[in-house]
Design an enzyme around this catalytic site. Structure first.
Site, mmCIF file in Angstrom:
data_model
loop_
_atom_site.group_PDB
_atom_site.id
_atom_site.type_symbol
_atom_site.label_atom_id
_atom_site.label_comp_id
_atom_site.label_asym_id
_atom_site.label_seq_id
_atom_site.Cartn_x
_atom_site.Cartn_y
_atom_site.Cartn_z
ATOM 1 N N HIS A 3 0.829 -1.211 0.000
ATOM 2 C CA HIS A 3 0.000 0.000 0.000
ATOM 3 C C HIS A 3 0.861 1.258 0.000
ATOM 4 O O HIS A 3 0.549 2.236 -0.698
ATOM 5 C CB HIS A 3 -0.951 0.003 1.193
ATOM 6 C CG HIS A 3 -1.875 -1.170 1.221
ATOM 7 N ND1 HIS A 3 -2.609 -1.511 2.329
ATOM 8 C CD2 HIS A 3 -2.175 -2.094 0.264
ATOM 9 C CE1 HIS A 3 -3.320 -2.598 2.062
ATOM 10 N NE2 HIS A 3 -3.070 -2.967 0.818
ATOM 11 N N HIS A 40 -9.036 -2.436 -5.253
ATOM 12 C CA HIS A 40 -7.950 -2.792 -4.333
ATOM 13 C C HIS A 40 -6.972 -3.765 -4.980
ATOM 14 O O HIS A 40 -5.759 -3.674 -4.734
ATOM 15 C CB HIS A 40 -8.471 -3.373 -3.025
ATOM 16 C CG HIS A 40 -7.362 -3.498 -2.027
ATOM 17 N ND1 HIS A 40 -6.888 -2.424 -1.307
ATOM 18 C CD2 HIS A 40 -6.569 -4.543 -1.699
ATOM 19 C CE1 HIS A 40 -5.870 -2.810 -0.567
ATOM 20 N NE2 HIS A 40 -5.655 -4.101 -0.790
ATOM 21 N N ASP A 91 -2.945 -3.080 -5.185
ATOM 22 C CA ASP A 91 -1.862 -4.012 -4.860
ATOM 23 C C ASP A 91 -0.929 -4.205 -6.053
ATOM 24 O O ASP A 91 0.300 -4.266 -5.900
ATOM 25 C CB ASP A 91 -2.440 -5.361 -4.441
ATOM 26 C CG ASP A 91 -2.974 -5.365 -3.015
ATOM 27 O OD1 ASP A 91 -2.685 -4.412 -2.258
ATOM 28 O OD2 ASP A 91 -3.681 -6.324 -2.662
ATOM 29 N N HIS A 102 -0.402 -11.097 -5.288
ATOM 30 C CA HIS A 102 0.998 -10.764 -5.055
ATOM 31 C C HIS A 102 1.956 -11.763 -5.697
ATOM 32 O O HIS A 102 2.993 -11.371 -6.242
ATOM 33 C CB HIS A 102 1.279 -10.670 -3.558
ATOM 34 C CG HIS A 102 0.498 -9.594 -2.875
ATOM 35 N ND1 HIS A 102 0.641 -8.263 -3.188
ATOM 36 C CD2 HIS A 102 -0.442 -9.660 -1.897
ATOM 37 C CE1 HIS A 102 -0.180 -7.550 -2.430
ATOM 38 N NE2 HIS A 102 -0.848 -8.369 -1.651
#
Length: 292
Positions: A76, A234, A238, A261
């Site tokens: 973030h 969101h 990321d 991720h």
């Protein structure tokens, strides 16, 4: 032709709070850095560059460092630095994980604004995407990059939960309205995942104040969503944060289907490994748009 200058911040600023996964208290001091220094974390007296080679974990968050000095859940803050166009900064961390704050990048972006971005006497270096590169995993998730005169992120997700479902967002990171939308998007999880995550030592600091929690068709947060597409936003946030681990801003179009991720890191490794796909150079004041 004139070039855009590298940037840093004018004065140090401190942020404190509990980590999302560890629940541990952490104190962070963002400080100015000289041109060419890039983004660097400091913990236990050691410097950890915010680059892909320093990544040691991509399981539910992105962490950099090693066993002696490690900083978790950096995505973030990294996204806020990308959105704010900050090239050089020192990040002193007292704690194992960055504070969750409200689960979005907005508090970090606000702190960077208070710290006062300033130009440095050196041209900004960027990575221009020159050829298409694509990565797909065994589950059909994919991320691709292609040449484009600007910074565009196109993200699609598809969850079985009725509260989330299928969403797609296309963001121009040089548009202030799009920057605000993605910065405000909070991390999220499903109610039936919480016990399993905590059994693995994750989400120990998660609350309805720093995450969106869904249960089937219901959003459990009393205040509801900040945006109808907050979940896809969101995931885009990321991705933006993880891609800043390239060591410089990417200029091009990124298209992602169900990113995470782990896939973000795999894609970035493939992109940087292809010498034909990216070209490092200064960001021109004309021909390429400035950072937001």
């Amino acid at each position: 032709m004139a070039f855009l200058a590298q940037t840093t911040i004018t004065r140090p600023i401190e942020i404190a709070g509990a980590g999302l996964h560890t629940g541990a208290a952490a104190r962070v001091v963002l400080g100015p850095a000289a041109a060419g220094r890039g983004i660097n974390f400091r913990r236990n007296g050691r410097e950890i560059p915010a680059v892909l080679a320093a990544v040691v974990n991509t399981h539910f968050n992105t962490a950099v460092g090693d066993d002696e000095a490690r900083v978790s859940t950096i995505e973030h803050l990294m996204a806020a630095l990308a959105l704010a166009g900050i090239d050089n900064i020192s990040i002193e961390v007292d704690g194992p994980e960055l504070p969750a704050l409200d689960g979005s990048a907005a508090p970090w972006l606000e702190a960077l604004g208070e710290a006062g971005p300033r130009d440095l006497a050196a041209p900004r270096e960027v990575l221009h995407i020159m050829e298409r590169v694509s990565v797909t995993d065994d589950h059909g998730r994919s991320i691709s990059a292609e040449p484009f005169d600007g910074r565009v992120v196109d993200v699609s997700i598809n969850f079985p939960d009725a509260a989330i479902g299928a969403q797609r967002v296309k963001l121009d990171l040089d548009d202030a309205a799009d920057v605000r939308r993605v910065a405000l998007a909070r991390t999220f999880c499903r109610r039936d995942e919480i016990d399993r995550l905590r059994a693995k030592g994750l989400s120990l600091g998660g609350t309805l104040d720093n995450a969106v929690v869904v249960d089937g068709a219901h959003v459990l947060n009393p205040s509801g969503l900040r945006d109808p597409q907050e979940f896809a936003l969101h995931k885009a946030l990321d991705l933006i944060g993880d891609l800043r681990l390239a060591g410089a801003p990417l200029i091009g179009r990124i298209v992602a289907d169900r990113p995470g991720h782990d896939l973000n890191a795999r894609f970035l490794a493939a992109l940087l490994a292809d010498s034909r796909a990216v070209m490092r150079g200064p960001e021109a004041a004309r021909g390429l748009r400035a950072s937001a």
